[in-house]
Design a protein around this motif. Structure first.
Motif, mmCIF file in Angstrom:
data_model
loop_
_atom_site.group_PDB
_atom_site.id
_atom_site.type_symbol
_atom_site.label_atom_id
_atom_site.label_comp_id
_atom_site.label_asym_id
_atom_site.label_seq_id
_atom_site.Cartn_x
_atom_site.Cartn_y
_atom_site.Cartn_z
ATOM 1 N N GLY A 96 2.582 -0.368 2.915
ATOM 2 C CA GLY A 96 1.827 0.501 2.024
ATOM 3 C C GLY A 96 1.389 -0.189 0.754
ATOM 4 O O GLY A 96 1.844 -1.288 0.429
ATOM 5 N N ALA A 97 0.469 0.470 0.078
ATOM 6 C CA ALA A 97 0.031 0.038 -1.253
ATOM 7 C C ALA A 97 0.658 0.989 -2.260
ATOM 8 O O ALA A 97 0.483 2.205 -2.155
ATOM 9 N N LEU A 98 1.391 0.458 -3.205
ATOM 10 C CA LEU A 98 2.149 1.280 -4.140
ATOM 11 C C LEU A 98 1.423 1.417 -5.474
ATOM 12 O O LEU A 98 0.722 0.503 -5.911
ATOM 13 N N MET A 99 1.615 2.564 -6.092
ATOM 14 C CA MET A 99 0.970 2.838 -7.365
ATOM 15 C C MET A 99 1.942 2.649 -8.525
ATOM 16 O O MET A 99 3.144 2.871 -8.394
ATOM 17 N N ASP A 100 1.409 2.242 -9.636
ATOM 18 C CA ASP A 100 2.164 2.136 -10.881
ATOM 19 C C ASP A 100 2.463 3.547 -11.398
ATOM 20 O O ASP A 100 1.622 4.439 -11.310
ATOM 21 N N PHE A 205 -2.961 10.054 -3.847
ATOM 22 C CA PHE A 205 -4.273 10.684 -3.914
ATOM 23 C C PHE A 205 -4.290 11.940 -3.039
ATOM 24 O O PHE A 205 -3.803 11.916 -1.905
ATOM 25 N N PRO A 206 -4.855 13.051 -3.514
ATOM 26 C CA PRO A 206 -4.949 14.257 -2.684
ATOM 27 C C PRO A 206 -5.905 14.034 -1.517
ATOM 28 O O PRO A 206 -6.838 13.223 -1.624
ATOM 29 N N PRO A 207 -5.710 14.743 -0.393
ATOM 30 C CA PRO A 207 -6.570 14.557 0.785
ATOM 31 C C PRO A 207 -8.058 14.701 0.484
ATOM 32 O O PRO A 207 -8.882 13.967 1.019
ATOM 33 N N ILE A 208 -8.413 15.647 -0.386
ATOM 34 C CA ILE A 208 -9.830 15.855 -0.693
ATOM 35 C C ILE A 208 -10.441 14.638 -1.384
ATOM 36 O O ILE A 208 -11.610 14.314 -1.201
#
Length: 279
Positions: A96-100, A205-208
């Motif tokens: 996965g790509a992880l967020m700060d 991020f939300p699906p939309i």
């Protein structure tokens, strides 16, 4: 006789996305499969989808485990061999790509993001291969790593650590392929482009929002020359090709790019994904 009849496949990160699609295809084509992930409910969904294809329950082993831990990895290997008797195919898909935590990107991210990204995308693959190696040598088996288009020669100022981890994985694929082919084990990888999975949602991020990004990419030829973003099954088919020694016997240590032509033009990186989301 089915394509993978008599084979046993362990697919990490198979509770959704590419891993789930690969597990379903392997099972449909005769393999006994070990599916695994950290989310028990999503893993049940994968198991249900496999059984819907008419696959008997005894051909499926579902293990809720964290693939970055020693304990989780040992359970995956030992329980698979205990239930099915051997291991023929290892698909290293979890990643996965992880967020700060503060929403920073690229080089501004906290170094803990780098550490955690390398742990899931690189270290866990190395240690799981080390544990599976003796069983794969016995079966003259196959290893397929799931890398990414982000590992290519272009730079990525947004997901810098992610691209670094996948580039390292490509080098591991090449080097381990040379080592293990001496024992009859093939190692290859697939590098997907942007794919319609739960990848974005896992990043927060939300699906939309992800639908918005996908729609933008599909409507811009400099992002996706094919005019379409991949479905998980598109990538899973490449995984099965690389696992099939009849079809790909002379492919060793390679990464097949499956991105609809995106890496030929790299227009995605001319657009800031955060700007797309704000538009």
């Amino acid at each position: 006789m089915a394509r993978f009849s008599g084979k046993v496949a362990l697919i990490t990160g198979s509770s959704n996305g590419i891993g789930r699609a690969a597990a379903i295809l392997f099972a449909q084509q005769g393999a006994k499969v070990t599916i695994t992930g950290r989310n028990a409910e999503r893993l049940k969904e994968t198991r249900h989808e496999i059984k819907k294809s008419g696959i008997p329950a005894e051909n499926i082993l579902a293990i809720v485990a964290d693939v970055i831990t020693d304990e989780g990895q040992m359970r995956l290997i030992n329980d698979t061999v205990r239930k099915f008797g051997h291991l023929d195919i290892l698909v290293n898909n979890a990643g996965g790509a992880l967020m700060d935590a503060q929403g920073r990107v690229g080089m501004d991210q906290d170094i803990s993001v780098f550490d955690n990204t390398m742990q899931i995308n690189m270290r866990s693959v190395v240690t799981l291969v080390q544990k599976a190696k003796e069983h794969l040598i016995k079966s003259k088996g196959e290893i397929i790593n799931v890398s990414a288009m982000a590992a290519g020669h272009h730079g990525d100022p947004i997901a810098t650590f992610y691209g670094m981890s996948k580039a390292a994985l490509d080098q591991f694929t090449r080097s381990s392929a040379i080592s293990l082919i001496q024992h009859g084990v093939r190692v290859n990888s697939v590098s997907p482009g942007f794919t319609k999975t739960g990848f974005g949602e896992a990043m927060g991020f939300p699906p939309i929002a992800m639908k918005k990004v996908i729609s933008f990419y599909e409507s811009h030829k400099e992002c996706a020359p094919s005019g379409a973003i991949a479905q998980p099954g598109d990538i899973a088919q490449v995984i099965l090709f690389l696992a099939d020694r009849t079809m790909s016997s002379y492919i060793i240590g390679q990464s097949i790019i499956a991105d609809g032509g995106s890496s030929l033009v790299m227009g995605m990186h001319a657009h800031d994904m955060l700007d797309i989301l704000k538009a």
